[in-house]
Write a protein that holds these residues in place. Structure first.
Motif, PDB file in Angstrom:
ATOM      1  N   LEU A   1       0.832  -1.210   0.000  1.00  3.74           N
ATOM      2  CA  LEU A   1       0.000   0.000   0.000  1.00  3.74           C
ATOM      3  C   LEU A   1       0.864   1.256   0.000  1.00  3.74           C
ATOM      4  N   TYR A   2       1.936   1.236   0.783  1.00  6.67           N
ATOM      5  CA  TYR A   2       2.848   2.380   0.873  1.00  6.67           C
ATOM      6  C   TYR A   2       3.502   2.670  -0.476  1.00  6.67           C
ATOM      7  N   ARG A   3       4.041   1.638  -1.116  1.00  7.05           N
ATOM      8  CA  ARG A   3       4.752   1.853  -2.384  1.00  7.05           C
ATOM      9  C   ARG A   3       3.791   2.195  -3.517  1.00  7.05           C
ATOM     10  N   ARG A   4       2.597   1.591  -3.493  1.00  5.09           N
ATOM     11  CA  ARG A   4       1.629   1.946  -4.542  1.00  5.09           C
ATOM     12  C   ARG A   4       1.164   3.390  -4.348  1.00  5.09           C
ATOM     13  N   ALA A   5       0.999   3.813  -3.096  1.00  2.00           N
ATOM     14  CA  ALA A   5       0.622   5.214  -2.842  1.00  2.00           C
ATOM     15  C   ALA A   5       1.706   6.162  -3.352  1.00  2.00           C
ATOM     16  N   GLN A   6       2.981   5.812  -3.138  1.00  2.00           N
ATOM     17  CA  GLN A   6       4.075   6.628  -3.675  1.00  2.00           C
ATOM     18  C   GLN A   6       3.960   6.762  -5.190  1.00  2.00           C
ATOM     19  N   ALA A   7       3.694   5.633  -5.861  1.00  2.00           N
ATOM     20  CA  ALA A   7       3.588   5.645  -7.325  1.00  2.00           C
ATOM     21  C   ALA A   7       2.377   6.462  -7.772  1.00  2.00           C
ATOM     22  N   TYR A   8       1.254   6.307  -7.078  1.00  2.00           N
ATOM     23  CA  TYR A   8       0.064   7.095  -7.432  1.00  2.00           C
ATOM     24  C   TYR A   8       0.345   8.590  -7.287  1.00  2.00           C
TER      25      TYR A   8
END
Length: 380
Positions: A270-277
């Motif tokens: 969730l953390y890394r996908r949020a960074q990408a978003y």
């Protein structure tokens, strides 16, 4: 044409000597302007030329066909002999010729220049080829001191290579279940080492290969399923970290989404996908992932820091939107012949908690670097 094929050609002037014709040379008569030619042609032989890299920067001309159909793939242990020279004919290296020791290396491990590496992975046993390599796939813009001569910066290179032998890296279908799990673990560890060294491109490839070894669920026993699930999730997460480093944000989103299909509250995913978003300006999706991560781990420091950055980005985005709408209404007012009431555009901001108000007072320009123990590449 095929080798040995004979044909008769009728060539119209525009594909021959046109309206200028050709003067008599080497005992052949002159050819008048606008002449139609009759040509008898036989293809005696040819040397296949292959664009190895797909960008016309490494060409391989096959001088002698190799044995069978198998080629040395990525990860193969190869043994080659070669002579290498510059465009002016200066020989700078010899291996395996005139009684010298041949060169042994593993393909796709950066043990030789990229052009030679990529070409070797396409060769059959016994194949002889002439390689022409541009600087990008050679020694680049640096001076390279080799065995027989110095290679100047930005030099085009020529290699005459023979593939003496190779041992292909075993494909997943050639291994039993335990061997697949061991091979996947080994590739993951190699990826971790490359990641620490900052070689994110190659590290990502290692993680991809690791997953390939354990990609078939139905082939593993129940007691092995837990191991392969952990390996996949770890490699997908680490691969997402590589994608973020390489600014491949869509790739990071895809890899994190694979993890979340298995574990919907995986905080790292969730953390890394949020960074990408956030990097793709999808602030709504980023906010959803951050909220979900904090539901799973309310005290996670890295996620809280990312949330602060997101709020700052949201404030900036709201300001841009307000300015855009104000300018749009102003243009509409100017362009209309009818009287238009001026509209005052205000962005209503939600009530903020004391913590949120304190957050906005902080100056956060970029997401903080995750600490080693919480969001780092998975070493387990």
């Amino acid at each position: 044409m095929k080798r040995g094929e004979k044909v008769k050609l009728i060539v119209q002037p525009k594909y021959a000597f046109g309206d200028k014709g050709k003067e008599a040379t080497d005992g052949f008569p002159s050819i008048p302007p606008n002449s139609v030619l009759n040509v008898e042609l036989e293809l005696v032989s040819f040397k296949p030329v292959i664009d190895v890299t797909g960008d016309s920067k490494v060409f391989k001309k096959i001088l002698k066909e190799g044995e069978g159909a198998l080629v040395a793939n990525e990860g193969a242990a190869v043994t080659i002999s070669y002579i290498a020279w510059l465009e002016d004919g200066t020989v700078f290296e010899r291996k395996g010729v005139d009684g010298g020791q041949p060169l042994e290396f593993i393909t796709d491990e950066e043990q030789v220049i990229p052009g030679l590496d990529r070409a070797a992975a396409t060769m059959k046993k016994g194949e002889q080829a002439l390689l022409t390599i541009c600087p990008e796939y050679g020694f680049g813009s640096v001076v390279a001191e080799r065995d027989l001569a110095v290679v100047p910066p930005s030099s085009n290179l020529v290699y005459e290579v023979e593939m003496l032998d190779f041992v292909k890296e075993k494909a997943p279908w050639e291994l039993n279940n335990q061997e697949k799990i061991e091979a996947a673990g080994k590739k993951k560890e190699e990826g971790n080492i490359l990641f620490k060294d900052g070689n994110y491109q190659r590290a990502g490839k290692k993680y991809d290969k690791a997953v390939d070894y354990v990609s078939e669920d139905g082939l593993f026993q129940d007691d092995e399923q837990k191991q392969i699930k952990a390996l996949r999730i770890s490699c997908w997460l680490n691969g997402a970290a590589c994608s973020l480093k390489l600014s491949d944000f869509w790739g990071a989103i895809q890899l994190c989404s694979k993890v979340l299909d298995f574990e919907s509250y995986n905080v790292k995913a969730l953390y890394r996908r949020a960074q990408a978003y956030m990097k793709t300006s999808d602030l709504i999706s980023a906010e959803m992932d951050i909220k979900k991560a904090l539901e799973a781990d309310p005290q996670n420091r890295e996620v809280k820091l990312l949330q602060k950055t997101l709020r700052q980005l949201q404030v900036e985005s709201n300001k841009r939107d307000a300015k855009l709408f104000t300018n749009m209404f102003a243009q509409m007012s100017k362009g209309s012949s009818m009287p238009v009431k001026k509209l005052k555009v205000e962005i209503a901001e939600p009530e903020k908690s004391e913590e949120a108000a304190a957050t906005e007072r902080e100056c956060v320009a970029e997401p903080s670097t995750p600490s080693e123990d919480r969001m780092a590449v998975d070493q387990s």
